[in-house]
Write an enzyme that holds these catalytic residues in place. Structure first.
Site, PDB file in Angstrom:
ATOM      1  N   PRO A  83     107.112  -2.665 -10.827  1.00 19.07           N
ATOM      2  CA  PRO A  83     108.179  -1.898  -9.938  1.00 19.07           C
ATOM      3  C   PRO A  83     109.156  -2.874  -9.357  1.00 19.07           C
ATOM      4  O   PRO A  83     108.972  -4.255  -8.867  1.00 19.07           O
ATOM      5  CB  PRO A  83     107.344  -1.326  -8.278  1.00 19.07           C
ATOM      6  CG  PRO A  83     105.908  -1.157  -8.994  1.00 19.07           C
ATOM      7  CD  PRO A  83     105.614  -2.420  -9.862  1.00 19.07           C
ATOM      8  N   GLU A  84     110.483  -2.571  -9.612  1.00 27.90           N
ATOM      9  CA  GLU A  84     111.515  -3.451  -9.069  1.00 27.90           C
ATOM     10  C   GLU A  84     112.350  -2.984  -7.925  1.00 27.90           C
ATOM     11  O   GLU A  84     111.717  -1.980  -7.330  1.00 27.90           O
ATOM     12  CB  GLU A  84     112.438  -3.616 -10.426  1.00 27.90           C
ATOM     13  CG  GLU A  84     111.880  -4.257 -11.627  1.00 27.90           C
ATOM     14  CD  GLU A  84     112.858  -4.329 -12.821  1.00 27.90           C
ATOM     15  OE1 GLU A  84     114.072  -4.534 -12.515  1.00 27.90           O
ATOM     16  OE2 GLU A  84     112.548  -4.471 -13.594  1.00 27.90           O
TER      17      GLU A  84
END
Length: 294
Positions: free
Chosen positions: A2-3
């Site tokens: 997840p960014e």
């Protein structure tokens, strides 16, 4: 992983679901997720009776602001949160459960068990060591072009490696680095200190724009990411190069190619993102791939 856009979407979902909730108990099934100096037992004890007032984000970190504590959560590769009713069976890879006073449970799931929880007194949350070194958020208010240009001028690393560096700009990961470099028409292997003022400005604007548009779209669903509401992100339909190996470039029609930069799979258009003709001597191992890139 997840960014920033995915973590921001999770943050918003969690505020809607558990904002104001009171933690009555905590169960931890994988002790290594609790970082020193807190033991698992101490972690559980101090959280009992604490209310979740709000949730902030710094880079890719979630910060739960409680009565007395800031609980800092890093999802790492595949961590995610789910809110469940107390009677629902536990899913595989559930490692931490926060029992809430209204009978629900906030559950943390992590296939690879890389996620971490850190507790700090709420008034000392800015003293968390990773935050001290972290670069600005990629927004107009915090990410300043003048400082970005100076940072580029000081590094001979490949530009993709530089913008992945969380000390330069917070929250930019592999997906959005590729997309920003494509939008700015910069080859991912170009040395940062060879990028001129105009190109630096294009890249600065591209990073802000790409991250902003992805946040609005709820992030990108590439493999297993879903937000706290169980919804997939939608930005992947707008991806120009990431994951598009062999597909035509949306600008020129040339096939998108994939190389490795800074140990990351990297997608780019050899026609739109050409390496400058003048090259300086490489001083970083990531520049070795110059010879194989167009």
């Amino acid at each position: 992983m997840p960014e920033l856009p995915e973590v921001e979407t999770i943050r918003k979902g969690l505020i809607n679901l558990v904002g104001g909730a009171v933690i009555t108990d905590v169960a931890v099934f994988w002790d290594r997720m609790i970082t020193p100096p807190f033991s698992t037992e101490r972690f559980k004890t101090v959280l009992r009776g604490e209310q979740i007032h709000t949730i902030e984000r710094r880079g890719k970190y979630l910060i739960f602001l409680l009565d007395h504590w800031a609980m800092i959560s890093h999802l790492r590769m595949e961590g995610k949160y789910e809110v469940s009713e107390s009677g629902e069976p536990l899913k595989k890879h559930t490692h931490v459960i926060f029992y809430l006073a209204d009978g629900r449970q906030l559950r943390y799931l992590d296939v690879r068990k890389f996620g971490k929880f850190t507790l700090l007194p709420i008034e000392k949350r800015d003293d968390y060591e990773p935050f001290k070194k972290m670069g600005p958020e990629p927004t107009v208010d915090f990410f300043k072009l003048s400082k970005f240009k100076k940072d580029l001028s000081k590094s001979h690393r490949a530009i993709k490696a530089v913008i992945l560096d969380q000390n330069i700009v917070a929250g930019v990961g592999n997906i959005y680095a590729d997309e920003s470099l494509f939008q700015a028409r910069i080859h991912p292997l170009q040395a940062a200190d060879t990028i001129g003022p105009a190109a630096a400005k294009r890249l600065h604007e591209a990073i802000i724009d790409v991250i902003s548009r992805s946040v609005e779209a709820g992030g990108s669903t590439i493999r297993t990411y879903k937000n706290t509401l169980g919804e997939a992100g939608k930005f992947q339909v707008s991806l120009a190069v990431y994951g598009q190996t062999g597909q035509p470039c949306p600008n020129c029609g040339h096939q998108i190619e994939k190389i490795r930069v800074a140990q990351r799979g990297t997608h780019y258009c050899p026609h739109c993102q050409q390496m400058p003709r003048v090259r300086t001597k490489a001083t970083d191992s990531t520049d070795i791939a110059y010879k194989g890139a167009r």
